[in-house]
Design an enzyme around this catalytic site. Structure first.
Site, PDB file in Angstrom:
ATOM      1  N   ASP A 138     -73.948 -15.235 -48.883  1.00  0.00           N
ATOM      2  CA  ASP A 138     -72.819 -14.572 -49.513  1.00  0.00           C
ATOM      3  C   ASP A 138     -73.424 -13.397 -50.296  1.00  0.00           C
ATOM      4  OD1 ASP A 138     -70.224 -14.204 -50.731  1.00  0.00           O
ATOM      5  OD2 ASP A 138     -71.093 -15.133 -52.529  1.00  0.00           O
TER       6      ASP A 138
ATOM      7  N   ASP B 290     -71.610 -11.165 -53.142  1.00  0.00           N
ATOM      8  CA  ASP B 290     -71.235 -11.109 -54.562  1.00  0.00           C
ATOM      9  C   ASP B 290     -71.591 -12.419 -55.256  1.00  0.00           C
ATOM     10  OD1 ASP B 290     -69.663  -8.515 -54.753  1.00  0.00           O
ATOM     11  OD2 ASP B 290     -68.557  -9.493 -53.141  1.00  0.00           O
TER      12      ASP B 290
ATOM     13  N   GLY C 282     -65.084 -15.355 -54.174  1.00  0.00           N
ATOM     14  CA  GLY C 282     -64.994 -15.681 -52.749  1.00  0.00           C
ATOM     15  C   GLY C 282     -63.608 -15.507 -52.134  1.00  0.00           C
TER      16      GLY C 282
ATOM     17  N   ARG D 280     -59.244  -9.860 -51.380  1.00  0.00           N
ATOM     18  CA  ARG D 280     -58.597  -8.940 -52.330  1.00  0.00           C
ATOM     19  C   ARG D 280     -57.110  -9.252 -52.492  1.00  0.00           C
ATOM     20  NH1 ARG D 280     -59.363  -3.033 -50.537  1.00  0.00           N
ATOM     21  NH2 ARG D 280     -61.494  -3.848 -50.422  1.00  0.00           N
TER      22      ARG D 280
ATOM     23  N   SER E  76     -65.986  -9.576 -48.732  1.00  0.00           N
ATOM     24  CA  SER E  76     -65.725  -8.234 -49.263  1.00  0.00           C
ATOM     25  C   SER E  76     -65.704  -7.150 -48.187  1.00  0.00           C
ATOM     26  CB  SER E  76     -66.789  -7.881 -50.300  1.00  0.00           C
ATOM     27  OG  SER E  76     -66.628  -6.543 -50.713  1.00  0.00           O
TER      28      SER E  76
ATOM     29  N   ASN F  95     -66.201  -4.220 -49.174  1.00  0.00           N
ATOM     30  CA  ASN F  95     -67.144  -3.260 -49.757  1.00  0.00           C
ATOM     31  C   ASN F  95     -68.596  -3.691 -49.567  1.00  0.00           C
ATOM     32  OD1 ASN F  95     -65.264  -1.339 -51.103  1.00  0.00           O
ATOM     33  ND2 ASN F  95     -64.607  -3.183 -52.201  1.00  0.00           N
TER      34      ASN F  95
ATOM     35  N   ASP G  71     -72.145 -18.928 -53.973  1.00  0.00           N
ATOM     36  CA  ASP G  71     -71.893 -19.193 -55.405  1.00  0.00           C
ATOM     37  C   ASP G  71     -70.442 -19.615 -55.653  1.00  0.00           C
ATOM     38  OD1 ASP G  71     -70.742 -16.601 -54.936  1.00  0.00           O
ATOM     39  OD2 ASP G  71     -70.676 -16.334 -57.109  1.00  0.00           O
TER      40      ASP G  71
HETATM   41  C1  G6P Z   1     -66.031 -11.456 -52.654  1.00  0.00           C
HETATM   42  C2  G6P Z   1     -65.804 -11.663 -54.139  1.00  0.00           C
HETATM   43  C3  G6P Z   1     -64.312 -11.749 -54.438  1.00  0.00           C
HETATM   44  C4  G6P Z   1     -63.586 -10.544 -53.858  1.00  0.00           C
HETATM   45  C5  G6P Z   1     -63.788 -10.493 -52.344  1.00  0.00           C
HETATM   46  C6  G6P Z   1     -63.111  -9.289 -51.701  1.00  0.00           C
HETATM   47  O1  G6P Z   1     -65.778 -12.649 -51.984  1.00  0.00           O
HETATM   48  O2  G6P Z   1     -66.427 -12.840 -54.602  1.00  0.00           O
HETATM   49  O3  G6P Z   1     -64.145 -11.801 -55.831  1.00  0.00           O
HETATM   50  O4  G6P Z   1     -62.192 -10.617 -54.140  1.00  0.00           O
HETATM   51  O5  G6P Z   1     -65.197 -10.425 -52.108  1.00  0.00           O
HETATM   52  O6  G6P Z   1     -63.748  -8.133 -52.171  1.00  0.00           O
HETATM   53  P1  G6P Z   1     -63.323  -6.640 -51.842  1.00  0.00           P
HETATM   54  O7  G6P Z   1     -64.551  -5.850 -52.199  1.00  0.00           O
HETATM   55  O8  G6P Z   1     -63.000  -6.559 -50.381  1.00  0.00           O
HETATM   56  O9  G6P Z   1     -62.135  -6.322 -52.679  1.00  0.00           O
HETATM   57 MG    MG Z   2     -69.756 -15.011 -54.076  1.00  0.00          MG
END
Ligand code: G6P
Ligand code: MG
Length: 212
Positions: free
Chosen positions: A9, A11, A46, A49, A116, A118, A170
């Site tokens: 993972d 983030d 996790g 969005r 994510s 991003n 995590d």
């Molecule tokens: C990860 C983070 C989440 C977040 C998700 C989407 O899983 O732990 O907190 O909401 O990514 O992220 P993004 O960058 O696409 O908004």
């Molecule tokens: Mg994570």
């Protein structure tokens, strides 16, 4: 060797973006007049969005159309990406980099499995733009963790069987996703308390003990 590949993972495992997520969601929540704090932010670990937005809107006194929701998510993401620009290779912990290098030296394939959209931007910011063998992220899935899709895609991209992969996570949702994918998992940080992982790590370098 117990595994042929490791799927990380991003983030909260490879780097810490929690605070930037918090600041960006907080700015949106303040504008909407919705209560938001670090405890609620922890529930977003996790989670995709749009699903995160739904959690924030549990306290919203009103209705939002699907278009308004899309706009709100975009507003948060623009703010988040602006904050991510501060990240640099200094945000990659030396322990993380040396452990990744040691795992690779053992012949293991290394992949990313992140919800994510991003993920590639963040990897570029911390100097790992070309580091991982394959990246499976929010741009190639339609279902978020705890669904196993992101990890099954990672295994497919790495050309490995799921049972040959170890997931590092995590978030409880991520440990559940690994289980559903038929993969062993190593929990770090917040995910340790769920008690569902194959291994529980107290620090990133302990991962070296899990692979042989
Ligand atoms: C990860 C983070 C989440 C977040 C998700 C989407 O899983 O732990 O907190 O909401 O990514 O992220 P993004 O960058 O696409 O908004
Ligand atoms: Mg994570």
């Amino acid at each position: 060797m117990k595994y042929r590949g490791i799927v990380f993972d991003l983030d909260g495992v490879i780097c810490s973006t929690d605070h930037y997520h918090y600041l960006a969601w907080k700015a949106l929540a303040d504008r909407l007049g919705v209560y938001f704090d670090e405890t609620i932010n922890n529930r977003l670990r996790g989670v995709s969005r749009m699903a995160s937005l739904d959690i924030i809107l549990e306290r919203y006194d009103g209705q939002m159309s699907p278009e308004e929701k899309m706009q709100a998510a975009e507003e948060k993401n623009n703010c988040y990406r602006e904050l991510l620009r501060q990240m640099s290779p200094a945000d990659l912990a030396p322990e993380v980099k040396t452990t990744l290098d040691a795992l690779r030296a053992k012949g293991l394939l290394l992949g990313i499995g992140s919800s994510s959209k991003n993920a590639k931007f963040i990897l570029g910011q911390i100097g790992l733009g070309d580091y991982f063998d394959r990246v499976s992220d929010g741009t190639n899935i339609s279902r978020s963790k705890p669904d196993p899709e992101v990890f099954l895609k990672a295994a497919e991209f790495l050309r490995l069987k799921p049972s040959d992969c170890l997931v590092v996570e995590d978030a409880k949702a991520g440990i559940e996703a690994a289980k559903a994918a038929g993969m062993d998992s190593a929990a770090i940080g917040d995910a340790v308390s769920c008690g569902l992982a194959t291994y529980n790590l107290t620090c990133f370098s302990e991962l070296l003990n899990c692979v042989e």
